[in-house]
Design a protein around this motif. Structure first.
Motif, PDB file in Angstrom:
ATOM      1  N   TYR A 341     -17.285  22.603 -20.935  1.00 18.20           N
ATOM      2  CA  TYR A 341     -15.942  23.047 -21.300  1.00 18.20           C
ATOM      3  C   TYR A 341     -15.934  24.573 -21.394  1.00 18.20           C
ATOM      4  O   TYR A 341     -16.852  25.182 -21.958  1.00 18.20           O
ATOM      5  CB  TYR A 341     -15.522  22.462 -22.647  1.00 18.20           C
ATOM      6  N   GLU A 342     -14.886  25.204 -20.866  1.00 20.79           N
ATOM      7  CA  GLU A 342     -14.818  26.661 -20.900  1.00 20.79           C
ATOM      8  C   GLU A 342     -14.771  27.188 -22.329  1.00 20.79           C
ATOM      9  O   GLU A 342     -15.328  28.247 -22.633  1.00 20.79           O
ATOM     10  CB  GLU A 342     -13.600  27.152 -20.118  1.00 20.79           C
ATOM     11  N   ASN A 343     -14.098  26.431 -23.219  1.00 18.44           N
ATOM     12  CA  ASN A 343     -13.989  26.849 -24.614  1.00 18.44           C
ATOM     13  C   ASN A 343     -13.663  25.652 -25.496  1.00 18.44           C
ATOM     14  O   ASN A 343     -13.476  24.527 -24.998  1.00 18.44           O
ATOM     15  CB  ASN A 343     -12.919  27.938 -24.767  1.00 18.44           C
ATOM     16  N   GLU A 344     -13.581  25.880 -26.814  1.00 11.16           N
ATOM     17  CA  GLU A 344     -13.328  24.798 -27.753  1.00 11.16           C
ATOM     18  C   GLU A 344     -11.915  24.246 -27.614  1.00 11.16           C
ATOM     19  O   GLU A 344     -11.666  23.077 -27.906  1.00 11.16           O
ATOM     20  CB  GLU A 344     -13.557  25.277 -29.187  1.00 11.16           C
ATOM     21  N   ALA A 345     -10.978  25.083 -27.175  1.00  7.94           N
ATOM     22  CA  ALA A 345      -9.595  24.627 -27.065  1.00  7.94           C
ATOM     23  C   ALA A 345      -9.462  23.476 -26.071  1.00  7.94           C
ATOM     24  O   ALA A 345      -8.812  22.467 -26.353  1.00  7.94           O
ATOM     25  CB  ALA A 345      -8.686  25.784 -26.655  1.00  7.94           C
ATOM     26  N   ILE A 346     -10.088  23.602 -24.903  1.00  4.02           N
ATOM     27  CA  ILE A 346      -9.969  22.530 -23.913  1.00  4.02           C
ATOM     28  C   ILE A 346     -10.816  21.326 -24.333  1.00  4.02           C
ATOM     29  O   ILE A 346     -10.477  20.181 -24.024  1.00  4.02           O
ATOM     30  CB  ILE A 346     -10.348  23.022 -22.499  1.00  4.02           C
ATOM     31  N   ASN A 348     -11.038  20.365 -27.494  1.00  6.58           N
ATOM     32  CA  ASN A 348     -10.102  19.709 -28.412  1.00  6.58           C
ATOM     33  C   ASN A 348      -8.998  18.982 -27.655  1.00  6.58           C
ATOM     34  O   ASN A 348      -8.559  17.899 -28.050  1.00  6.58           O
ATOM     35  CB  ASN A 348      -9.459  20.734 -29.350  1.00  6.58           C
ATOM     36  N   PHE A 349      -8.533  19.589 -26.563  1.00  9.13           N
ATOM     37  CA  PHE A 349      -7.428  19.027 -25.794  1.00  9.13           C
ATOM     38  C   PHE A 349      -7.757  17.622 -25.318  1.00  9.13           C
ATOM     39  O   PHE A 349      -6.919  16.724 -25.372  1.00  9.13           O
ATOM     40  CB  PHE A 349      -7.130  19.940 -24.607  1.00  9.13           C
ATOM     41  N   PHE A 350      -8.988  17.408 -24.837  1.00 14.27           N
ATOM     42  CA  PHE A 350      -9.366  16.102 -24.302  1.00 14.27           C
ATOM     43  C   PHE A 350     -10.049  15.195 -25.317  1.00 14.27           C
ATOM     44  O   PHE A 350     -10.003  13.972 -25.172  1.00 14.27           O
ATOM     45  CB  PHE A 350     -10.282  16.281 -23.085  1.00 14.27           C
ATOM     46  N   ASN A 351     -10.674  15.767 -26.335  1.00 13.18           N
ATOM     47  CA  ASN A 351     -11.460  14.954 -27.265  1.00 13.18           C
ATOM     48  C   ASN A 351     -10.878  14.844 -28.660  1.00 13.18           C
ATOM     49  O   ASN A 351     -11.356  14.048 -29.465  1.00 13.18           O
ATOM     50  CB  ASN A 351     -12.886  15.522 -27.368  1.00 13.18           C
ATOM     51  N   GLY A 352      -9.858  15.652 -28.966  1.00 14.20           N
ATOM     52  CA  GLY A 352      -9.251  15.588 -30.287  1.00 14.20           C
ATOM     53  C   GLY A 352      -9.801  16.636 -31.229  1.00 14.20           C
ATOM     54  O   GLY A 352     -10.863  17.229 -31.015  1.00 14.20           O
ATOM     55  N   SER A 353      -9.047  16.883 -32.306  1.00 12.22           N
ATOM     56  CA  SER A 353      -9.418  17.885 -33.296  1.00 12.22           C
ATOM     57  C   SER A 353     -10.763  17.562 -33.927  1.00 12.22           C
ATOM     58  O   SER A 353     -11.071  16.407 -34.218  1.00 12.22           O
ATOM     59  CB  SER A 353      -8.343  17.953 -34.386  1.00 12.22           C
ATOM     60  N   GLY A 354     -11.583  18.586 -34.120  1.00 10.04           N
ATOM     61  CA  GLY A 354     -12.869  18.398 -34.789  1.00 10.04           C
ATOM     62  C   GLY A 354     -14.024  18.211 -33.833  1.00 10.04           C
ATOM     63  O   GLY A 354     -15.187  18.323 -34.245  1.00 10.04           O
ATOM     64  N   TYR A 355     -13.745  17.926 -32.562  1.00 14.12           N
ATOM     65  CA  TYR A 355     -14.827  17.769 -31.586  1.00 14.12           C
ATOM     66  C   TYR A 355     -14.902  19.066 -30.796  1.00 14.12           C
ATOM     67  O   TYR A 355     -14.222  19.228 -29.790  1.00 14.12           O
ATOM     68  CB  TYR A 355     -14.566  16.574 -30.667  1.00 14.12           C
ATOM     69  N   ASN A 356     -15.731  19.986 -31.273  1.00  8.76           N
ATOM     70  CA  ASN A 356     -15.709  21.348 -30.762  1.00  8.76           C
ATOM     71  C   ASN A 356     -16.884  21.694 -29.855  1.00  8.76           C
ATOM     72  O   ASN A 356     -17.187  22.869 -29.650  1.00  8.76           O
ATOM     73  CB  ASN A 356     -15.680  22.332 -31.944  1.00  8.76           C
ATOM     74  N   GLU A 357     -17.557  20.676 -29.317  1.00  6.10           N
ATOM     75  CA  GLU A 357     -18.683  20.941 -28.434  1.00  6.10           C
ATOM     76  C   GLU A 357     -18.185  21.589 -27.138  1.00  6.10           C
ATOM     77  O   GLU A 357     -17.269  21.084 -26.497  1.00  6.10           O
ATOM     78  CB  GLU A 357     -19.411  19.638 -28.104  1.00  6.10           C
ATOM     79  N   ASP A 358     -18.785  22.732 -26.774  1.00  4.44           N
ATOM     80  CA  ASP A 358     -18.358  23.365 -25.519  1.00  4.44           C
ATOM     81  C   ASP A 358     -19.133  22.857 -24.319  1.00  4.44           C
ATOM     82  O   ASP A 358     -18.827  23.198 -23.171  1.00  4.44           O
ATOM     83  CB  ASP A 358     -18.450  24.886 -25.609  1.00  4.44           C
ATOM     84  N   SER A 359     -20.150  22.009 -24.558  1.00  4.02           N
ATOM     85  CA  SER A 359     -20.826  21.297 -23.484  1.00  4.02           C
ATOM     86  C   SER A 359     -21.298  19.959 -24.022  1.00  4.02           C
ATOM     87  O   SER A 359     -21.762  19.876 -25.169  1.00  4.02           O
ATOM     88  CB  SER A 359     -22.005  22.102 -22.934  1.00  4.02           C
ATOM     89  N   VAL A 360     -21.160  18.925 -23.222  1.00  5.82           N
ATOM     90  CA  VAL A 360     -21.483  17.568 -23.670  1.00  5.82           C
ATOM     91  C   VAL A 360     -22.361  16.895 -22.619  1.00  5.82           C
ATOM     92  O   VAL A 360     -22.013  16.854 -21.438  1.00  5.82           O
ATOM     93  CB  VAL A 360     -20.211  16.733 -23.895  1.00  5.82           C
ATOM     94  N   THR A 361     -23.498  16.364 -23.070  1.00  3.06           N
ATOM     95  CA  THR A 361     -24.363  15.569 -22.214  1.00  3.06           C
ATOM     96  C   THR A 361     -24.321  14.123 -22.691  1.00  3.06           C
ATOM     97  O   THR A 361     -24.412  13.861 -23.899  1.00  3.06           O
ATOM     98  CB  THR A 361     -25.816  16.074 -22.266  1.00  3.06           C
TER      99      THR A 361
END
Length: 371
Positions: A341-346, A348-361
């Motif tokens: 993810y480019e940043n926490e905002a996007i 949050n956009f797809f995963n909801g508030s509180g999920y602030n991982e900028d990369s997910v494996t």
């Protein structure tokens, strides 16, 4: 849950009674596995939605036939109704129709055309942790719909749907949804060409009660021997409820913050896919690129502070997987996916508030049985 079990038992009785005068097929999928993603505990999930369905036809003569479908979907890991709504017994579809020499007409709850067609270009079938990121204006199934499918003309098929929106007259006239002006009927059109080697498709869709939001997509695939390559693009214009509320306030002076419960956005979505058959198994790989822009209506807690100062953000998703067929009906699968993810905002956009991982494996393994 008792109501669901009763409905399934009743359908079984009807299916048995109908055998004497029509052809009824019982079918389904049972699938579950284990997944682990960054920022989440290990959990059980699926590669295909588990289902139990009944499909029937009756020959009416002269090229005409009556048909029906009833399909229940469930989470196999805990037995609950799939989709989280216990009031929907037949989540996978509930419709009746007529087949004619000029095409098929069905009424009720049916598959949405863009999802049914575009998912064939995703090696991971738009499900599981490895699937492409879905548009905010896509739905697997749609209610209160009339659907038409043309005959298959040497691989060419045309489809169309018309869906009725919410009732905004009488006692429902003053609800917030109607006052926001977000109610509308829905419709879609689809063109698909598939001759086994070449696949080409295009869709345009407006979901019912979406504030006239819409999507369109194009894609294709080419297969030779054990290899299949696919490419697709989808454009989303999600108008949300926010714009409807703002328009209402500006035109009439009425301010009602309770109507700001949707997020407007635009989305560009690309996916490049590969399937390669190796003996009893299939290797899969995909690259998914998504850009979101013109976001309006997100709260500060959901990254709204970023969107207020920036016009767009993107994500890149890389996925590989392997499915091994134990038989024609049973298979084992495993997959790994990485999303940047480019940043926490996007995020949050797809995963909801509180999920602030900028990369997910994510890693997922499981088993599928089809019957």
């Amino acid at each position: 849950m008792k109501k669901t079990l009763f409905a399934l038992a009743l359908a079984g009785v009807f299916a048995g009674a109908a055998q004497a005068q029509s052809h009824v097929t019982v079918y389904g999928i049972v699938d579950t596995g284990i997944a682990k993603q960054t920022g989440k505990d290990t959990y059980m999930t699926h590669n295909y939605e588990s289902s139990l369905g009944f499909r029937g036809t009756e020959d009416l003569g002269n090229g005409y036939k009556a048909m029906f479908q009833l399909e229940h979907r469930l989470n196999l890991n805990d037995g609950t109704v799939y989709g989280g709504n216990p009031d929907i017994d037949w989540y996978g579809g509930a419709n009746v129709g007529i087949g004619t020499p000029f095409g098929t007409f069905r009424l009720g709850r049916v598959d949405e055309l863009p999802t049914e067609t575009l998912r064939t270009l995703d090696p991971f079938n738009q499900d599981s942790i490895a699937s492409m990121t879905l548009s905010t204006q896509r739905s697997t199934h749609i209610d209160n719909t009339i659907r038409y499918d043309s005959p298959n003309l040497s691989g060419l098929q045309i489809g169309a749907t018309y869906s009725l929106g919410k009732n905004t007259k009488g006692s429902d006239r003053d609800n917030a949804f109607a006052r926001a002006g977000a109610d509308n009927d829905g419709y879609a059109g689809s063109v698909l060409y598939d001759n086994g080697t070449v696949t080409l498709l295009g869709n345009w869709s407006r979901l019912a009660d979406s504030n006239k939001s819409y999507i369109w997509n194009l894609g294709g695939a080419y297969a030779w021997g054990p290899l299949r390559l696919s490419l697709a693009y989808e454009k989303t214009h999600d108008k949300g409820w926010y714009n409807a509320e703002r328009s209402l306030s500006e035109n009439s002076g009425v301010a009602d913050s309770s109507l700001i419960n949707g997020v407007a956005s635009k989305m560009d979505n690309w996916i490049l896919g590969l399937n390669y058959r190796i003996g009893q198994g299939t290797f899969k790989a995909a690259f998914n690129y998504v850009k979101v822009k013109d976001v309006n209506g997100m709260s500060l807690a959901d990254g709204g502070n970023y969107w207020n100062g920036h016009s767009s953000a993107d994500l890149k998703k890389y996925a590989i997987g392997y499915t091994y067929d134990l038989s024609k009906r049973t298979s084992l699968y495993g997959m790994v996916a990485y999303t940047d993810y480019e940043n926490e905002a996007i995020s949050n956009f797809f995963n909801g508030s509180g999920y602030n991982e900028d990369s997910v494996t994510g890693v997922q393994i499981g088993i599928t049985h089809k019957f």
